[in-house]
Scaffold this active site. Structure first.
Site, PDB file in Angstrom:
ATOM      1  N   HIS A   6      52.225   0.977  14.791  1.00 16.44           N
ATOM      2  CA  HIS A   6      52.633   0.336  15.875  1.00 16.44           C
ATOM      3  C   HIS A   6      54.056   0.944  16.971  1.00 16.44           C
ATOM      4  O   HIS A   6      55.086   1.047  16.500  1.00 16.44           O
ATOM      5  CB  HIS A   6      53.475  -1.118  15.685  1.00 16.44           C
ATOM      6  N   HIS A   8      54.800   2.600  20.810  1.00 14.91           N
ATOM      7  CA  HIS A   8      54.569   2.986  22.215  1.00 14.91           C
ATOM      8  C   HIS A   8      55.095   3.781  22.834  1.00 14.91           C
ATOM      9  O   HIS A   8      56.227   4.137  22.400  1.00 14.91           O
ATOM     10  CB  HIS A   8      55.031   1.508  22.937  1.00 14.91           C
ATOM     11  N   ALA A  72      53.809  -1.496  25.838  1.00 13.80           N
ATOM     12  CA  ALA A  72      53.263  -2.767  25.804  1.00 13.80           C
ATOM     13  C   ALA A  72      53.605  -3.807  27.060  1.00 13.80           C
ATOM     14  O   ALA A  72      52.937  -4.271  27.714  1.00 13.80           O
ATOM     15  CB  ALA A  72      53.346  -3.653  24.393  1.00 13.80           C
ATOM     16  N   HIS A 178      48.666  -8.034  21.306  1.00 12.62           N
ATOM     17  CA  HIS A 178      49.884  -7.640  21.812  1.00 12.62           C
ATOM     18  C   HIS A 178      49.894  -8.278  23.074  1.00 12.62           C
ATOM     19  O   HIS A 178      49.301  -7.742  24.037  1.00 12.62           O
ATOM     20  CB  HIS A 178      50.372  -6.393  21.452  1.00 12.62           C
ATOM     21  N   GLU A 284      57.674  -0.239  15.297  1.00 13.33           N
ATOM     22  CA  GLU A 284      57.588  -0.451  16.937  1.00 13.33           C
ATOM     23  C   GLU A 284      58.465   0.506  17.563  1.00 13.33           C
ATOM     24  O   GLU A 284      58.930   0.209  18.465  1.00 13.33           O
ATOM     25  CB  GLU A 284      57.835  -1.931  17.287  1.00 13.33           C
ATOM     26  N   ARG A 290      67.103  -0.893  20.021  1.00 11.06           N
ATOM     27  CA  ARG A 290      67.393   0.696  19.741  1.00 11.06           C
ATOM     28  C   ARG A 290      68.408   0.986  19.284  1.00 11.06           C
ATOM     29  O   ARG A 290      68.656   2.308  19.304  1.00 11.06           O
ATOM     30  CB  ARG A 290      67.078   1.135  21.290  1.00 11.06           C
TER      31      ARG A 290
END
Lengths: 344, 344
Positions: A6, A8, A72, A178, A284, A290
């Site tokens: 996972h 992105h 996403a 998702h 992710e 973050r």
């Protein structure tokens, strides 16, 4: 090998979002999308967007490869019409393909689908085929709420969705369920829309015989399965009260949870209540959170660290979570890794 | 003393739902509600509805008293107009009052509010005052989504909601943030609408300065806080990334979680990650899951049992969870118990 299923491309060069902004502005004016070749992202710009970010963190955390898909939250299926979504999906999927070509050891592609509220998911079949057969992608993200937080399309167990499931089974690729952006001010994107979607789809699946119709369909629920593992007893009990099969019988041959849970206690719960064959490593990264946890001194989303700190997990358990489950659920992944790494 | 802060009159005599069905049918015909005195529930019928159910389970499980409110799923704020909701709320709240009068040692009242989509919560102030000042109730259920699963009203942090918060603070009673029925086929009532609402409101609160405006406002999030404790790291991280106060500083003076978590691992997680001052015993009995867990041999919703089995909880911790937190968060509860038990 440690596979993160996972990731992105949240750090994509700003030109991408600028192109998208032009597309949306033109769409609102009822005009066609800007030419795709206006998007002149260079290889160096792609490298610069990944090197200090995902690539650095892969090295620091000791993970090997990430299944990588367009942002996403940026899929934005609720924006525009089918043509808007088709063009945008091709643009971002092609960009992911370039990432995987530039860094074949680090990234394997997962595609966005050109969904649109009220438009049959049959409309996504061509792009899925293109990404899997031509670009070598190993899975897709399927948005269970293309309406962007208003949930006006049918549940994922409705025959409305069958055309895309037929193609997923035929291609032997899984879908991660998702959602994308929330246009509903009640739902914060990563704080509630994501998590609530994960919970909602699991309950939809409990109520349905979808996997009797599609025994070969595999669905990955991200973000540690939303609220589901925490309320495992509620779901076991609801299945029983409603006369449905047990979770093990009815769902767990086909449904898998990723490990995007950003705390030690949550990760322990996940690995304690969900059978480990159904838990697939993921972070992710770089995504919802973050920064560094001041309590632990480590990144919140360094999910490997939480797993490493669970003493009950045997070597065999870790092998399942970090590698074998991913290779089983994404059957094209093994070949993709060989091909990409061989080409390097 | 063991206080369960979350019970609904889900076993009410069938005459109640029959009256409601007549009310809804008339409403759809644009006609007024049926006369309230058509609802001729006798004291014996009330006794018969509770004795083999909540009262028996209180004895079996060793809990002393339940904060008792009308069935949450039956509030049905999305059905009809403001007048429909006003009459229905008075009917069910009056029935709860009768329960508390018949069984003053076992039940203390919590009211339903006459909410309606798009109608200011100021419209609920009179009924809240009536229930607290005249009927001796100690709290209310406040529905963060009167639209029944479509989430079209403003977030609970919007000034739209302030009139009811002002009254809650003035009366010094808390609200449990509890949704009602789901008219959205994507959301199963107890399997996702409830849990998702709990998660959504917590994230709304993270983003807001509501408790700077209402430092005396206390909100209880049911069902163990939805997904929140499982994703505690995500919420801590989001608060930090978004430049918001820590959860402890920003929310935990005012926000409390009940213990309606139907499994041992989930309950351990809850009591491990959430400060125990913020955890209040509850079972939602008789509610979402009504059967016995074949793995444990006990009722899924016997939440006291899970707490009893956590060895790390000291006597002082248990005193907080089972009694002291409830008395602190519901300041009128102590007097209500004295009054009701004294009257017996």
């Amino acid at each position: 090998m440690i596979i993160d299923v996972h990731g992105h491309f949240t750090t994509a060069p700003p030109k991408l979002n600028a192109w998208r902004a032009r597309q949306v502005a033109l769409m609102e004016d009822h005009r066609p999308s800007p030419p795709v070749d206006e998007l002149d992202i260079t290889d160096d710009e792609i490298r610069a967007s990944l090197e200090p970010a995902q690539l650095r963190l892969q090295r620091e955390r000791g993970t090997d490869v990430a299944l990588f898909s367009p942002t996403a939250g940026g899929m934005g299926h609720h924006i525009g019409v089918a043509e808007t979504s088709r063009v945008w999906s091709e643009v971002v999927n092609d960009l992911i393909f370039r990432v995987c070509t530039l860094f074949p050891e680090n990234f394997v592609g997962v595609c966005q689908l050109p969904q649109t509220p009220g438009v049959s998911p049959a409309n996504c079949v061509d792009e899925l085929e293109r990404c899997v057969n031509e670009l070598g992608f190993v899975g897709c993200n399927l948005n269970p709420d293309p309406t962007g937080g208003f949930w006006r399309d049918p549940p994922i167990t409705d025959p409305y969705w069958y055309p895309i499931y037929e193609k997923l089974v035929e291609l032997d690729v899984p879908a991660m369920l998702h959602v994308s952006g929330s246009a509903n001010r009640n739902f914060h994107l990563t704080g509630s829309h994501y998590i609530n979607a994960d919970t909602a789809v699991f309950m939809q699946l409990i109520l349905s015989d979808l996997f009797k119709t599609f025994p070969g369909l595999r669905l990955v629920i991200p973000h540690g399965g939303g609220a589901v593992p925490y309320h495992w007893g509620r779901y076991r009990g609801l299945a029983q009260d409603l006369g449905r099969p047990t979770l093990e019988e009815g769902l767990l041959h086909n449904v898998f949870f990723d490990t995007c849970v950003y705390g030690q206690s949550g990760m322990e719960l996940l690995t304690r209540v969900v059978p480990l064959e159904n838990v697939i490593f993921a972070s992710e990264m770089i995504g919802a959170v973050r920064t560094i946890d001041p309590e632990s001194g480590a990144y919140f989303d360094d999910t490997k660290r939480y797993l490493d700190a669970i003493p009950e997990l045997s070597v065999a358990d870790r092998q399942l979570i970090f590698e074998d489950n991913a290779l089983r659920v994404y059957p094209r992944l093994g070949a993709a890794l060989e091909r990409q790494r061989g080409s390097h």
